[in-house]
Design a protein around this motif. Sequence first.
Motif, PDB file in Angstrom:
ATOM      1  N   GLN A 152       7.189 -12.259  19.993  1.00  0.00           N
ATOM      2  CA  GLN A 152       6.558 -12.407  21.314  1.00  0.00           C
ATOM      3  C   GLN A 152       6.217 -13.968  22.050  1.00  0.00           C
ATOM      4  O   GLN A 152       6.100 -14.981  23.131  1.00  0.00           O
ATOM      5  CB  GLN A 152       6.160 -11.951  22.374  1.00  0.00           C
ATOM      6  CG  GLN A 152       7.066 -10.478  22.122  1.00  0.00           C
ATOM      7  CD  GLN A 152       7.323  -9.821  21.615  1.00  0.00           C
ATOM      8  OE1 GLN A 152       6.698  -9.365  20.182  1.00  0.00           O
ATOM      9  NE2 GLN A 152       8.653  -9.029  21.320  1.00  0.00           N
ATOM     10  N   ARG A 153       5.361 -13.976  20.381  1.00  0.00           N
ATOM     11  CA  ARG A 153       4.550 -14.951  20.534  1.00  0.00           C
ATOM     12  C   ARG A 153       6.023 -17.152  21.395  1.00  0.00           C
ATOM     13  O   ARG A 153       5.014 -17.984  21.726  1.00  0.00           O
ATOM     14  CB  ARG A 153       4.184 -15.973  19.103  1.00  0.00           C
ATOM     15  CG  ARG A 153       3.563 -17.454  18.785  1.00  0.00           C
ATOM     16  CD  ARG A 153       2.596 -17.421  17.650  1.00  0.00           C
ATOM     17  NE  ARG A 153       1.880 -18.439  18.199  1.00  0.00           N
ATOM     18  CZ  ARG A 153       1.459 -18.218  16.689  1.00  0.00           C
ATOM     19  NH1 ARG A 153       1.314 -18.456  16.022  1.00  0.00           N
ATOM     20  NH2 ARG A 153       0.151 -19.955  17.055  1.00  0.00           N
ATOM     21  N   ASP A 155       7.812 -17.161  23.205  1.00  0.00           N
ATOM     22  CA  ASP A 155       8.765 -16.731  24.509  1.00  0.00           C
ATOM     23  C   ASP A 155       8.590 -17.971  25.465  1.00  0.00           C
ATOM     24  O   ASP A 155       8.901 -18.375  26.468  1.00  0.00           O
ATOM     25  CB  ASP A 155       7.989 -15.448  25.174  1.00  0.00           C
ATOM     26  CG  ASP A 155       9.156 -13.794  24.542  1.00  0.00           C
ATOM     27  OD1 ASP A 155      10.129 -14.794  24.064  1.00  0.00           O
ATOM     28  OD2 ASP A 155       8.402 -12.725  25.031  1.00  0.00           O
ATOM     29  N   ALA A 156       7.424 -18.816  24.683  1.00  0.00           N
ATOM     30  CA  ALA A 156       7.243 -19.937  25.176  1.00  0.00           C
ATOM     31  C   ALA A 156       7.920 -21.358  25.141  1.00  0.00           C
ATOM     32  O   ALA A 156       8.240 -22.313  26.341  1.00  0.00           O
ATOM     33  CB  ALA A 156       5.381 -20.750  24.823  1.00  0.00           C
ATOM     34  N   THR A 158      11.730 -23.110  25.428  1.00  0.00           N
ATOM     35  CA  THR A 158      12.927 -23.937  25.845  1.00  0.00           C
ATOM     36  C   THR A 158      13.739 -23.100  24.257  1.00  0.00           C
ATOM     37  O   THR A 158      13.767 -23.020  22.812  1.00  0.00           O
ATOM     38  CB  THR A 158      13.084 -24.917  26.351  1.00  0.00           C
ATOM     39  OG1 THR A 158      13.478 -25.512  25.018  1.00  0.00           O
ATOM     40  CG2 THR A 158      12.032 -24.996  27.033  1.00  0.00           C
ATOM     41  N   ASN A 194       6.229 -30.739  21.759  1.00  0.00           N
ATOM     42  CA  ASN A 194       6.528 -29.357  22.466  1.00  0.00           C
ATOM     43  C   ASN A 194       6.136 -28.080  21.449  1.00  0.00           C
ATOM     44  O   ASN A 194       5.335 -27.361  21.834  1.00  0.00           O
ATOM     45  CB  ASN A 194       7.461 -28.910  23.426  1.00  0.00           C
ATOM     46  CG  ASN A 194       7.421 -30.989  24.409  1.00  0.00           C
ATOM     47  OD1 ASN A 194       6.387 -31.153  24.673  1.00  0.00           O
ATOM     48  ND2 ASN A 194       8.692 -30.631  24.806  1.00  0.00           N
ATOM     49  N   LYS A 198       2.343 -25.622  22.908  1.00  0.00           N
ATOM     50  CA  LYS A 198       3.180 -24.646  23.448  1.00  0.00           C
ATOM     51  C   LYS A 198       2.204 -23.350  22.404  1.00  0.00           C
ATOM     52  O   LYS A 198       1.847 -22.533  22.996  1.00  0.00           O
ATOM     53  CB  LYS A 198       4.360 -24.305  23.631  1.00  0.00           C
ATOM     54  CG  LYS A 198       5.077 -25.025  25.036  1.00  0.00           C
ATOM     55  CD  LYS A 198       6.825 -24.790  24.726  1.00  0.00           C
ATOM     56  CE  LYS A 198       6.531 -25.541  26.258  1.00  0.00           C
ATOM     57  NZ  LYS A 198       8.504 -25.608  26.712  1.00  0.00           N
TER      58      LYS A 198
END
Length: 222
Positions: A152-153, A155-156, A158, A194, A198
């Motif tokens: 889930q880390r 998910d940030a 794209t 990025n 993130k």
Amino acid sequence: MSIRVVVADDQELVRSGFSMVLPAQEDIEVVAEAGDGAEAVAAVHRHAPDVLLLDIRMPGTDGLEAARQVCAQSSCRVVMLTTFDLDEYVYEALYAGASGFLLKDVRRDDLVHAVRVVAAGDSLLAPAVTRRLVADVVRRRREEATARVTPQRLDALTAREAEILRMLARGLTNSEIATTLFVSEHTVKTHVSNVLSKLGLRDRVQAVICAYETGLVTPGAP
């Protein structure tokens, strides 16, 4: 502007050898030497070098602890040095925040190249053998990290950023990624920046480890 280097090793012969090889390059300057981890940390604070060549096994404060302190307290990039080609040292060095890992019998040209690569903000994970080694180490230690590193880390990110992260984990350079995706190298650098931002990662080394630990890339996968 010269690349400022501190050489830390408890063996005087190793220190003096590296300190002769590196200044022979017009763009590299050895600003200090250290004989143990505590001296290395102090030298980094005193001289603010770009790169610290740091032996793993030293008396007192060892190289791994020194690397943790240096990476946490400064922007200095760390390359770990050892005579022991053992997986656990690579793993611990990378988690300490190191940007590279070299054996002490490294060839002169490879040592110089490593200093330049790390000073430029890159890592030493491109060679396939190192990539496989990191993959194997992370696979064995993945259970330990499950509690703090989850899929889930990611998910940030794209879809394109996740794709970039996969390519980083497989050892592709920015130029190779740009060619594969038919985009400019500048665009790739922006995506990499990025990804690191993130995920709260220091550099490409930590990005590779994160990719394996979260399952984004599976060891042995093409």
